[in-house]
Motif scaffolding. Structure first.
Motif, short mmCIF file in Angstrom:
data_model
loop_
_atom_site.label_atom_id
_atom_site.label_comp_id
_atom_site.label_asym_id
_atom_site.label_seq_id
_atom_site.Cartn_x
_atom_site.Cartn_y
_atom_site.Cartn_z
N ASN A 390 0.81 -1.22 0.00
CA ASN A 390 0.00 0.00 0.00
C ASN A 390 0.84 1.27 0.00
O ASN A 390 0.33 2.35 -0.32
CB ASN A 390 -0.98 0.00 1.18
CG ASN A 390 -0.28 0.00 2.54
OD1 ASN A 390 0.92 -0.28 2.64
ND2 ASN A 390 -1.03 0.28 3.59
N ASP A 510 4.70 5.60 12.69
CA ASP A 510 3.93 4.57 11.98
C ASP A 510 4.73 3.27 11.94
O ASP A 510 5.97 3.28 11.91
CB ASP A 510 3.63 5.00 10.53
CG ASP A 510 2.57 6.08 10.44
OD1 ASP A 510 1.87 6.31 11.44
OD2 ASP A 510 2.45 6.69 9.36
N LEU A 524 1.50 -0.09 8.03
CA LEU A 524 0.48 -0.70 8.89
C LEU A 524 -0.40 0.37 9.52
O LEU A 524 -0.43 0.58 10.73
CB LEU A 524 1.15 -1.57 9.95
CG LEU A 524 2.06 -2.68 9.41
CD1 LEU A 524 2.63 -3.51 10.55
CD2 LEU A 524 1.30 -3.56 8.42
N VAL A 525 -1.10 1.05 8.64
CA VAL A 525 -2.05 2.09 9.02
C VAL A 525 -3.36 1.79 8.29
O VAL A 525 -3.34 1.36 7.13
CB VAL A 525 -1.53 3.49 8.64
CG1 VAL A 525 -2.58 4.56 8.91
CG2 VAL A 525 -0.25 3.80 9.40
N SER A 526 -4.48 1.98 8.96
CA SER A 526 -5.76 1.62 8.36
C SER A 526 -6.05 2.42 7.09
O SER A 526 -5.57 3.55 6.93
CB SER A 526 -6.89 1.85 9.36
OG SER A 526 -7.09 3.23 9.58
N ASP A 527 -6.84 1.83 6.21
CA ASP A 527 -7.23 2.54 4.99
C ASP A 527 -7.97 3.82 5.31
O ASP A 527 -7.82 4.83 4.61
CB ASP A 527 -8.11 1.63 4.12
CG ASP A 527 -7.35 0.43 3.56
OD1 ASP A 527 -6.11 0.50 3.54
OD2 ASP A 527 -8.01 -0.54 3.13
N GLU A 528 -8.76 3.78 6.37
CA GLU A 528 -9.52 4.97 6.74
C GLU A 528 -8.59 6.11 7.16
O GLU A 528 -8.79 7.27 6.77
CB GLU A 528 -10.49 4.64 7.89
CG GLU A 528 -11.62 3.69 7.51
CD GLU A 528 -11.16 2.24 7.44
OE1 GLU A 528 -11.92 1.41 6.89
OE2 GLU A 528 -10.04 1.93 7.92
N GLU A 529 -7.57 5.78 7.93
CA GLU A 529 -6.62 6.80 8.37
C GLU A 529 -5.83 7.34 7.18
O GLU A 529 -5.58 8.56 7.09
CB GLU A 529 -5.67 6.22 9.41
CG GLU A 529 -4.51 7.14 9.81
CD GLU A 529 -4.93 8.45 10.44
OE1 GLU A 529 -4.11 9.40 10.45
OE2 GLU A 529 -6.09 8.54 10.92
#
Length: 580
Positions: A390, A510, A524-529
């Protein structure tokens, strides 16, 4: 007055590509009059012409022996019955250009292309060497479409310092790392500085220049065995003479770069790149060369090749030897022989034979101290690997053959530097919040940044960690690194931060997961963030100064497409690739 033609009836020599005056006869008459002022006899004026495109410059130490090489090429051309005419192009001395030589590679390629096309020549010898000159020449020649043959400067010979063998530039970095750690003092680094590059030629190790020379041979654009001959060796001059003779043989044939640099030939090049532990920069250059011919370097296919190709050449920065040792060991033909069962042997070369023919004709002797057997390699898998995830949806590159395997499967905390200026200001700050287990991240150093993708990906180990004995840690950026560099370094992250790529969304603290086994690099961070960060971020078009800088800003492609200009690539009708 003689009208020059070859056997096919096409114009050759000084009658080729006439200057427009509205009167063809006058154009020939005037051109020959001016050519006569250079002392050519009528016999010479009637000969076909071999152009010699060279990149000699006072700002390019690698090429200071070119006058002698040019004379050798001329000998070969004259002996074969044609007229040699040299002409200069832009030269890209790696360490003498600001902000970085890559920014001007495309400009040099345009120079080579346009001058090859505009001036009267029937074939052309491309004489280059330093990192970006060979790719620029191959790109330009591919677009110009004239029969062309590559000739390279050859590598420097090694030097000595207090009993230790030295060669630019892996040893440059090794000693600088020791200097930063306090193991070498000011006087010591000054003494080393004078011994690292003591002859003409390109870097003595498998850096970008040597890699591109090796690949030019592997894809068939140079004679067999010509990549690794040292610059100062008499064999280099004999190869130059032979190249001039071969250039005459090309006249009137269809052996243009498009005929030689096919998809199969490029795949052979990628295979050899993996086996020699070559430079990460080669992926960018191969992609750019391929793009001129309507071919795409597929990074997933590159991974397949890498996973089935062992590292066979024991050269710095991935091993111990130097380019002069590779030449003595059997050169690129010896490497190709080990991979014979994996190569496309039917690929035609610029000298007329196939790759299979070359391997068959090569001297079977090989020095196993330098070129290992396929069944007893240095590493089981290839030197380079593309990572996806990502934070690098269009890929990133790691040179695993020069990295620490202990760091291949690792999750770390991001320590972010937002620019080269930020990196320079904080990397050695004793208060920098960093440990050896962290991942150093450099943003805004990609192709669309002000920095124009310099070799800054070799982020230095923070001084306080270096002094504590830390030799390597994971480093990630949208920049490049020198082919002479080493370490666990993830580069060419695409799209880059300046174009809105997700690498620009990373923040201090992060978590990032690297998995060489899975070919992945993930934030490793959410898609929303990430979507929230993306909405908050403003991407402003970089202001251009003028002229070429504006052309570069508006048309440069991303790393996975070779950082070429979009309008220079030959796109197949089915292509749907878009620029980020």
């Amino acid at each position: 007055m003689c009208d020059d033609h070859n056997n096919s009836g096409k114009e050759t020599g000084f009658s080729r590509g006439l200057t427009s005056y509205g009167d063809r006869g006058f154009s020939i008459y005037l051109r020959r009059s001016f050519a006569s002022s250079m002392g050519y006899s009528r016999q010479m004026l009637d000969r076909p012409i071999v152009g010699i495109a060279h990149s000699a410059s006072g700002f390019n130490n690698c090429h200071r022996h070119f006058p002698e090489m040019i004379e050798a090429v001329k000998r070969g051309v004259l002996a074969a019955g044609a007229l040699p005419v040299e002409f200069p192009t832009i030269s890209l001395g790696e360490v003498f250009l600001s902000p970085t030589s890559l920014k001007f590679r495309n400009l040099m390629s345009m120079d080579v292309e346009e001058m090859t096309r505009a001036q009267p020549m029937d074939s052309v010898v491309l004489l280059g060497g330093c990192d970006k000159t060979v790719p620029a020449q191959l790109m330009g020649a591919a677009s110009a479409g004239l029969p062309s043959i590559q000739l390279v400067a050859g590598p420097m010979s090694t030097s000595r310092h207090r009993g230790e063998r030295l060669g630019a530039c892996t040893d440059c970095r090794r000693f600088w790392q020791r200097y930063r750690a306090g193991d070498v003092d000011d006087q010591g680094i000054g003494e080393v500085e004078k011994r690292l590059a003591s002859t003409s030629g390109t870097c003595a190790v498998m850096g970008t220049a040597s890699t591109m020379a090796s690949l030019a041979e592997a894809i068939g654009m140079m004679p067999a065995g010509s990549a690794a001959i040292p610059a100062v060796d008499a064999d280099r001059l004999r190869m130059a003479e032979e190249t001039g003779r071969l250039a005459v043989q090309l006249i009137g044939t269809d052996r243009t770069p498009r005929k030689i640099i096919t998809e199969k030939a490029l795949e052979n090049g990628v295979r050899i790149l993996m086996a020699i532990g070559g430079s990460t920069n080669a992926i960018i250059h191969l992609a750019a060369i391929a793009g001129r011919l309507g071919v795409k370097i597929d990074l997933n296919r590159m991974n397949e090749i890498s996973d089935t190709t062992p590292v066979l050449v024991d050269l710095k920065p991935t091993g111990a030897a130097y380019m002069e040792d590779l030449h003595a060991a059997g050169g690129i033909p010896a490497v190709m022989r080990e991979l014979k069962h994996l190569l496309h042997l039917d690929c035609e070369t610029i000298t007329g034979e196939t790759i299979g023919d070359r391997i068959q004709a090569a001297d079977p002797w090989v020095d196993r101290n330098v070129v290992k057997s396929f069944y007893a390699p240095i590493r089981e898998s290839g030197g380079l690997l593309a990572l996806f995830g990502n934070m690098a949806p269009r890929g990133a590159i790691i040179k695993r053959s020069a990295a620490d395997p202990n760091l291949f499967e690792k999750t770390g905390r991001a320590v972010v530097f937002t620019s080269l200026q930020d990196l320079a200001a904080r990397i050695d700050d004793p208060d920098l919040d960093v440990t050896a287990d962290d991942f150093l991240v450099l943003q805004n150093a990609g192709p669309l940044s002000d920095a124009a993708m310099p070799e800054a990906g070799y982020i230095p180990i923070p001084a306080k960690l270096a002094r504590a004995g830390v030799k390597d840690m994971v480093r990630i950026s949208d920049a490049r690194m020198s082919g002479t560099a080493y370490g666990t370094i993830v580069l060419h992250v695409a799209p880059d931060a300046a174009s809105g790529g997700p690498i620009g969304l990373i923040r201090n603290g992060d978590s990032i997961a690297l998995s060489v086994k899975d070919h992945s690099i993930r934030l490793l961070v959410s898609d929303e963030e990430l979507e929230t960060r993306r909405a908050e971020r403003t991407i402003e078009k970089r202001p251009a100064l003028r002229g070429y800088d504006m052309l570069y800003r508006d048309h440069v492609l991303q790393a996975d497409e070779g950082c070429d200009f979009d309008f220079l690539q030959s796109r197949p009708a089915s292509s749907s690739h878009i620029r980020s």
